[in-house]
Each structure stands twice: as C-alpha cells, then as structure tokens.
Design an enzyme around this catalytic site. Structure first.
Site, PDB file in Angstrom:
ATOM      1  N   GLY A   1      16.912  30.405   6.051  1.00 54.37           N
ATOM      2  CA  GLY A   1      17.672  29.838   7.175  1.00 54.37           C
ATOM      3  C   GLY A   1      18.879  29.066   6.667  1.00 54.37           C
TER       4      GLY A   1
ATOM      5  N   ARG B   1       9.478  24.599  11.425  1.00 51.99           N
ATOM      6  CA  ARG B   1       8.445  25.573  11.026  1.00 51.99           C
ATOM      7  C   ARG B   1       7.075  24.914  11.004  1.00 51.99           C
ATOM      8  NH1 ARG B   1       9.435  30.633   8.979  1.00 51.99           N
ATOM      9  NH2 ARG B   1      11.553  30.097   8.442  1.00 51.99           N
TER      10      ARG B   1
ATOM     11  N   ASP C   1      11.893  26.886   1.124  1.00 50.65           N
ATOM     12  CA  ASP C   1      10.693  27.181   0.340  1.00 50.65           C
ATOM     13  C   ASP C   1      10.608  28.646  -0.096  1.00 50.65           C
ATOM     14  OD1 ASP C   1       8.083  26.152  -0.623  1.00 50.65           O
ATOM     15  OD2 ASP C   1       7.339  27.735   0.696  1.00 50.65           O
TER      16      ASP C   1
ATOM     17  N   THR D   1      17.452  23.283   3.434  1.00 47.21           N
ATOM     18  CA  THR D   1      16.806  23.673   4.686  1.00 47.21           C
ATOM     19  C   THR D   1      16.803  22.470   5.623  1.00 47.21           C
ATOM     20  OG1 THR D   1      14.674  24.142   5.765  1.00 47.21           O
ATOM     21  CG2 THR D   1      14.546  23.287   3.538  1.00 47.21           C
TER      22      THR D   1
ATOM     23  N   ARG E   1      16.859  36.725   5.252  1.00 49.44           N
ATOM     24  CA  ARG E   1      15.461  36.581   4.808  1.00 49.44           C
ATOM     25  C   ARG E   1      15.059  37.949   4.259  1.00 49.44           C
ATOM     26  NH1 ARG E   1      13.944  31.660   6.741  1.00 49.44           N
ATOM     27  NH2 ARG E   1      14.705  31.030   8.783  1.00 49.44           N
TER      28      ARG E   1
ATOM     29  N   ASP F   1      11.132  20.304   4.136  1.00 51.62           N
ATOM     30  CA  ASP F   1       9.719  20.559   3.827  1.00 51.62           C
ATOM     31  C   ASP F   1       9.489  21.061   2.395  1.00 51.62           C
ATOM     32  OD1 ASP F   1      10.944  22.994   4.138  1.00 51.62           O
ATOM     33  OD2 ASP F   1       9.320  23.903   5.281  1.00 51.62           O
TER      34      ASP F   1
ATOM     35  N   ASP G   1      14.517  21.750   7.497  1.00 54.12           N
ATOM     36  CA  ASP G   1      13.130  21.317   7.724  1.00 54.12           C
ATOM     37  C   ASP G   1      12.684  20.147   6.846  1.00 54.12           C
ATOM     38  OD1 ASP G   1      13.068  23.471   9.443  1.00 54.12           O
ATOM     39  OD2 ASP G   1      12.045  24.801   8.040  1.00 54.12           O
TER      40      ASP G   1
HETATM   41  O1  F6P Z   1      13.581  27.020   8.064  1.00 56.71           O
HETATM   42  C1  F6P Z   1      14.562  26.714   9.001  1.00 56.71           C
HETATM   43  C2  F6P Z   1      14.155  27.205  10.370  1.00 56.71           C
HETATM   44  O2  F6P Z   1      15.190  26.866  11.270  1.00 56.71           O
HETATM   45  C3  F6P Z   1      12.816  26.687  10.876  1.00 56.71           C
HETATM   46  O3  F6P Z   1      12.881  25.385  11.365  1.00 56.71           O
HETATM   47  C4  F6P Z   1      12.486  27.708  11.919  1.00 56.71           C
HETATM   48  O4  F6P Z   1      11.101  27.807  12.117  1.00 56.71           O
HETATM   49  C5  F6P Z   1      13.042  28.979  11.327  1.00 56.71           C
HETATM   50  O5  F6P Z   1      14.004  28.601  10.368  1.00 56.71           O
HETATM   51  C6  F6P Z   1      13.650  29.921  12.314  1.00 56.71           C
HETATM   52  O6  F6P Z   1      14.044  31.053  11.621  1.00 56.71           O
HETATM   53  P1  F6P Z   1      14.994  32.217  12.202  1.00 56.71           P
HETATM   54  O7  F6P Z   1      16.369  31.681  12.272  1.00 56.71           O
HETATM   55  O8  F6P Z   1      14.841  33.303  11.193  1.00 56.71           O
HETATM   56  O9  F6P Z   1      14.449  32.539  13.539  1.00 56.71           O
END
Ligand code: F6P
Length: 323
Positions: free
Chosen positions: A14, A174, A106, A128, A75, A132, A130
């Site tokens: 992300g 997340r 991560d 990130t 991703r 995390d 998050d």
């Molecule tokens: O890891 C960052 C994040 O924004 C999380 O908070 C969320 O769960 C996820 O990515 C959403 O991912 P995507 O943009 O692939 O839907």
C-alpha cells in the site's frame, strides 16, 4: 571500499504519504555517496519485468510534498514464490544492481527478506500508514494518515453534534489498531474498538454510550479499526439497541493519500539517508527502524520476527478521557 556501486529502489504494498520523500533521500544521498541509483517501477513486479531506469538528482525534484509514490506500487503475488524471487534477482543482475532498497509495509519487507535469503543485498525501510511493523516505533505515512483521519473526524463531529447522533467511523489498519487508538484519543471518542482486543458488544459499545447519555452526553463517536469489524453493522446495531440515531462512515483510501506532514517528510528523509549510508559502508540485509526514538538498523531476519504490543496504558487512558 564497498562493492556496492549500483543500488535499486522500489516501493511496494500500500502506498503511504512520505514514500516520495524516502525515494528522494535514497536517490540524492546514494549519488552523494558515489553510487548509481536505479528506480524500479511497480514494486517487485517491476523488478521481475525489468521496469527499471537510471535516476539522477533531478529525477526526484518537486516530489517531497506529494502523496503516493512516483515509482508506483503493486502487491505482487509472483514474489511469494521461489521462481518469482529468482526471476527478480536475475533481472537485478541484468541491470547491474548490487543492492535494493525496499520501501513498504510488512509484506514488502518480507519480500526484501526473501530476496536476501536468495543472495540479493537489501535494506528495508518501513513505509505504511498502519504503523504495524514490529521492529519500528514508526512507519512512513502514519502521521499523515492520523492527521487525515483526525481532520475527517472533526467534520463528522460537527454533524454528530448538530443531529445529536452517534457516528461510527471505520478506519484502516489491516490487523492493527494504532490508527484507531491514537485518533480515538485525539478526538475523545466514547468507544474505540481494536482488533488486538476482543470486545463484547453490550459491555464495550452499548454500556459506555448509555452511561454517557445518562451523564448528559448528546452525541457520540465510535471508532472501529477495520480489522475488528464493520462500521455499518455496528451503527445499525447501536441504533437498534439504544434508539439513538446512528450513522456509519468508512473513510477508506482517503487515509492513504495527501501531502505528507513534516514528521513523515523528515522521518522518510532520515530513513532513506540511513539506508544509503549503510550500503555505502558495505552493510546490508538490515531494516532501518525507529527504536526508543533513535534511528537504528536491525538485521532483517530479526526485524521480521519482532512484534510490538498495543500500549495498555493508552487504551485505559482513552477510556478515562472519554468519561
Ligand atoms: O496497509 C495499508 C492498507 O491501507 C491497510 O490499512 C488496508 O487494510 C489495506 O492497505 C488496503 O489495501 P488495498 O489498497 O490493496 O485495498
């Protein structure tokens, strides 16, 4: 003299505000240390596909204030296989890349670790919203995200106040509740629901709302981290049980964009600089991290085994302050 002469830089997972500042720092300090810097577009996908180009000092002009990432991000599923990783490494060889700086969350840092296991030299930078990453107290993008959420919540509070409603806000993170907890404290939310703590609907959501009403409250803020449940069903259930009109807001990807805050720009700049300093000194397979408020580098295997705990005192404080 280090044998690392050419480095690649990529962003993965992300996107997060401040990633551009980190790319800029890697490029400029990398060149300052006498290295050639190559940008790898679209994360590990771009590495596998050879979407790689030489960067110079001007490639990173006018990006420090921009959200997102100029290198784009993906991703990458292929990178979860040995075949994908080996393809990435041989493409790095084609482009003469001796080491790669990976900026991401991560999953991205795990991708970097896998590259290292197959012989590529890497440095990971935690990026990130998050926050995390177990080994680091801070991740690039977190501060901007907190401020974006806080700004949205202040607006939601205005309308919750006017209508005497309960507003339920779902935030990202997340499986982690750092965004929810910190914005919850900053906004005086009545209820904060975190994925790290199991909750009982009546005891942890309904009771504080009803008790608040009995003490004279007329509007309520409930923050729910996405990993703990969904705002829509929680709002419906609150209204059904309490008869207090309730509305749900899911902030979604607005939390990932926007111009990075000073904290994110500075953290990204010093983390990016640290990454190239390490490589220039011939040190690799590390994650740059903030530990006890100091910038350190941690062996990548160890970094990815480290976990961090939610601060119980902060959770308790959030309860006391919302009385
Ligand atoms: O890891 C960052 C994040 O924004 C999380 O908070 C969320 O769960 C996820 O990515 C959403 O991912 P995507 O943009 O692939 O839907």
């Amino acid at each position: 003299m280090s044998e690392i002469k050419t480095i690649g830089v990529l962003t993965s997972g992300g996107d997060a505000p401040g990633m551009n500042a980190a790319i800029r720092a890697v490029v400029r300090t990398g060149i300052y240390h006498g290295m050639t810097v190559k940008g790898i577009n679209k994360g590990f996908n771009g590495l596998i596909n050879g979407d790689i180009f030489k960067m110079d000092l001007r490639s990173v002009s006018d990006i420090i204030h921009k959200g997102g990432t100029i290198l784009k991000t993906v991703r990458c599923q292929d990178f979860k296989t040995e075949e994908g990783i080996r393809k990435g490494i041989s493409m790095a060889e084609v482009f003469g890349i001796d080491a790669i700086v990976v900026i991401g969350g991560d999953g991205s840092l795990r991708g970097a670790r896998d590259l290292a296991r197959f012989g590529m030299k890497v440095i990971g930078i935690p990026g990130t919203i998050d926050n995390d990453i177990g080994c680091s107290e801070y991740t690039i993008g977190y501060d901007t995200c907190l401020n974006t959420v806080q700004d949205a919540l202040d607006k939601i509070r205005d309308t919750a106040y006017s209508h005497e409603r309960c507003s339920v806000l779902e935030v990202m993170g997340r499986h982690a509740g750092y965004i929810a907890l910190n914005v919850g404290i900053a906004s005086g939310a009545e209820v904060i629901i975190l994925p790290e703590r199991p909750f009982d609907f009546n005891k942890d959501i309904i009771k504080p709302i009803i008790e608040g009403r009995n003490r004279g409250k007329k509007h309520y803020i409930v923050i729910i981290a996405e990993g703990a449940g969904g705002a829509v069903s929680v709002a419906e259930k609150i209204e059904e049980i309490t008869r207090i009109e309730s509305r749900a807001t899911i902030l979604g990807h607005i939390q990932r964009g926007g111009s990075p805050t000073v904290r994110d720009r500075v953290m990204a700049s010093i983390m990016g600089a640290k990454a190239t300093e390490l490589l220039s000194d011939g040190i690799y397979n590390k994650v740059v991290a903030l530990k006890e408020n100091r910038l350190v580098s941690i062996d990548i295997e160890e970094a990815l085994e480290t976990t961090k705990e939610m601060d119980n005192d902060m959770i308790e404080l959030s309860r006391i302050l919302s009385l």
